[in-house]
Write a protein that holds these residues in place. Structure first.
Motif, mmCIF file in Angstrom:
data_model
loop_
_atom_site.group_PDB
_atom_site.id
_atom_site.type_symbol
_atom_site.label_atom_id
_atom_site.label_comp_id
_atom_site.label_asym_id
_atom_site.label_seq_id
_atom_site.Cartn_x
_atom_site.Cartn_y
_atom_site.Cartn_z
ATOM 1 N N SER A 236 0.808 -1.219 0.000
ATOM 2 C CA SER A 236 0.000 0.000 0.000
ATOM 3 C C SER A 236 0.844 1.273 0.000
ATOM 4 C CB SER A 236 -0.954 0.010 1.186
ATOM 5 O OG SER A 236 -0.239 -0.029 2.407
ATOM 6 N N GLY A 237 2.051 1.247 0.571
ATOM 7 C CA GLY A 237 2.863 2.460 0.679
ATOM 8 C C GLY A 237 3.077 3.182 -0.642
ATOM 9 N N PRO A 238 3.601 2.485 -1.663
ATOM 10 C CA PRO A 238 3.795 3.163 -2.945
ATOM 11 C C PRO A 238 2.484 3.665 -3.561
ATOM 12 C CG PRO A 238 5.101 1.157 -2.861
ATOM 13 C CD PRO A 238 4.204 1.148 -1.654
ATOM 14 N N ALA A 239 1.394 2.936 -3.376
ATOM 15 C CA ALA A 239 0.104 3.373 -3.923
ATOM 16 C C ALA A 239 -0.389 4.625 -3.206
ATOM 17 C CB ALA A 239 -0.924 2.249 -3.812
ATOM 18 N N ILE A 240 -0.220 4.673 -1.889
ATOM 19 C CA ILE A 240 -0.630 5.855 -1.126
ATOM 20 C C ILE A 240 0.173 7.070 -1.590
ATOM 21 C CG2 ILE A 240 -0.599 6.912 1.170
ATOM 22 C CD1 ILE A 240 -1.180 4.008 2.253
ATOM 23 N N GLU A 241 1.487 6.908 -1.757
ATOM 24 C CA GLU A 241 2.339 8.004 -2.229
ATOM 25 C C GLU A 241 1.935 8.450 -3.630
ATOM 26 O OE1 GLU A 241 6.450 6.864 -1.930
ATOM 27 O OE2 GLU A 241 6.261 6.389 0.213
ATOM 28 N N PHE A 242 1.659 7.486 -4.492
ATOM 29 C CA PHE A 242 1.269 7.814 -5.864
ATOM 30 C C PHE A 242 -0.030 8.602 -5.885
ATOM 31 C CE2 PHE A 242 -1.435 6.823 -9.450
ATOM 32 C CZ PHE A 242 -0.690 7.381 -10.466
ATOM 33 N N PHE A 243 -1.057 8.102 -5.214
ATOM 34 C CA PHE A 243 -2.348 8.785 -5.258
ATOM 35 C C PHE A 243 -2.285 10.144 -4.565
ATOM 36 C CE2 PHE A 243 -3.940 4.493 -6.317
ATOM 37 C CZ PHE A 243 -4.533 4.830 -7.531
ATOM 38 N N ALA A 244 -1.348 10.353 -3.647
ATOM 39 C CA ALA A 244 -1.140 11.680 -3.057
ATOM 40 C C ALA A 244 -0.731 12.683 -4.130
ATOM 41 C CB ALA A 244 -0.097 11.614 -1.943
ATOM 42 N N LEU A 245 0.025 12.218 -5.140
ATOM 43 C CA LEU A 245 0.405 13.098 -6.253
ATOM 44 C C LEU A 245 -0.819 13.616 -6.994
ATOM 45 C CD1 LEU A 245 3.355 11.098 -7.858
ATOM 46 C CD2 LEU A 245 3.518 13.231 -6.558
ATOM 47 N N LEU A 246 -1.906 12.853 -6.955
ATOM 48 C CA LEU A 246 -3.134 13.222 -7.658
ATOM 49 C C LEU A 246 -4.120 13.961 -6.755
ATOM 50 C CD1 LEU A 246 -3.700 9.899 -9.616
ATOM 51 C CD2 LEU A 246 -2.726 12.026 -10.488
ATOM 52 N N GLY A 247 -3.740 14.193 -5.495
ATOM 53 C CA GLY A 247 -4.600 14.956 -4.602
ATOM 54 C C GLY A 247 -5.391 14.130 -3.607
ATOM 55 N N PHE A 248 -5.083 12.838 -3.480
ATOM 56 C CA PHE A 248 -5.772 11.993 -2.508
ATOM 57 C C PHE A 248 -5.018 12.007 -1.183
ATOM 58 C CE2 PHE A 248 -7.382 10.376 -6.469
ATOM 59 C CZ PHE A 248 -8.660 9.921 -6.192
ATOM 60 N N ARG A 249 -5.767 11.996 -0.072
ATOM 61 C CA ARG A 249 -5.148 11.894 1.251
ATOM 62 C C ARG A 249 -5.712 10.684 1.976
ATOM 63 N NH1 ARG A 249 -8.955 12.958 4.807
ATOM 64 N NH2 ARG A 249 -10.532 14.495 4.312
ATOM 65 N N LYS A 250 -4.865 10.093 2.805
ATOM 66 C CA LYS A 250 -5.288 8.921 3.577
ATOM 67 C C LYS A 250 -6.259 9.380 4.653
ATOM 68 C CE LYS A 250 -2.113 6.813 5.937
ATOM 69 N NZ LYS A 250 -1.080 5.918 6.480
ATOM 70 N N GLU A 251 -7.446 8.777 4.680
ATOM 71 C CA GLU A 251 -8.455 9.165 5.656
ATOM 72 C C GLU A 251 -8.678 8.106 6.729
ATOM 73 O OE1 GLU A 251 -12.434 11.425 5.103
ATOM 74 O OE2 GLU A 251 -12.937 9.292 4.938
ATOM 75 N N HIS A 252 -8.614 6.843 6.337
ATOM 76 C CA HIS A 252 -8.985 5.797 7.271
ATOM 77 C C HIS A 252 -8.230 4.513 6.928
ATOM 78 C CE1 HIS A 252 -11.612 3.628 10.037
ATOM 79 N NE2 HIS A 252 -11.786 2.712 9.107
#
Length: 157
Positions: A21-37
């Protein structure tokens, strides 16, 4: 039921199974997503609901900041990781099932420059199609995604 599409209001979320999940979380952060839960699934109701009563996984909810309506990407990181089949790699757009995610942007050139500067692989040149500018990229674990800027120069749509 009427002919209009009154039943569906808007997209809510997309769930993607990932090995890490780490690389996916970092990638989607580039698109404006933040981890919520983040939730741990260890059997129970969520596992039964998904048809895998013995499932163990991390369920990570990523929220697109400022989206109206609300939109999420939900990551599933299985424990142990599921097997991989190199013949079914996600960037193979000819396979059956999941094909790609598409995200609407206001400025496809600026979004492309941001992604490329952060090491994201571009899979296609820009295409004007049905009054949209389109470009494909490779996301985490080979997941294909597309940027869409409405109002492209193609007058056919």
């Amino acid at each position: 039921m009427t002919e209009s599409n009154e039943m569906i209001l808007n997209p809510d979320h997309v769930t993607i199974a990932v090995a890490k999940s780490g690389p996916a979380i970092e990638f989607f952060a580039l698109l404006g997503f933040r981890k919520e839960h983040v939730a741990t699934i260890d059997g129970g109701l969520p596992a039964r609901y998904m048809g895998m009563p013995d499932m163990k996984a991390q369920h990570i909810t990523l929220v697109l900041e400022g989206a109206d309506p609300h939109f999420e990407i939900q990551l599933l990181e299985f424990d142990p990781p599921t097997g991989t089949d190199p013949g079914a790699h996600p960037t193979n757009l000819r396979r059956l099932g999941f094909n790609h995610l598409a995200f609407r942007v206001d400025d496809i050139e600026a979004a492309t420059a941001h992604l490329v500067a952060n090491g994201v692989t571009m899979l296609s040149d820009e295409m004007d199609y049905i009054s949209r500018k389109l470009r494909l990229f490779e996301g985490p674990e080979g997941i294909t995604f597309e940027l869409v800027q409405r109002g492209g120069s193609d007058a056919s749509g």
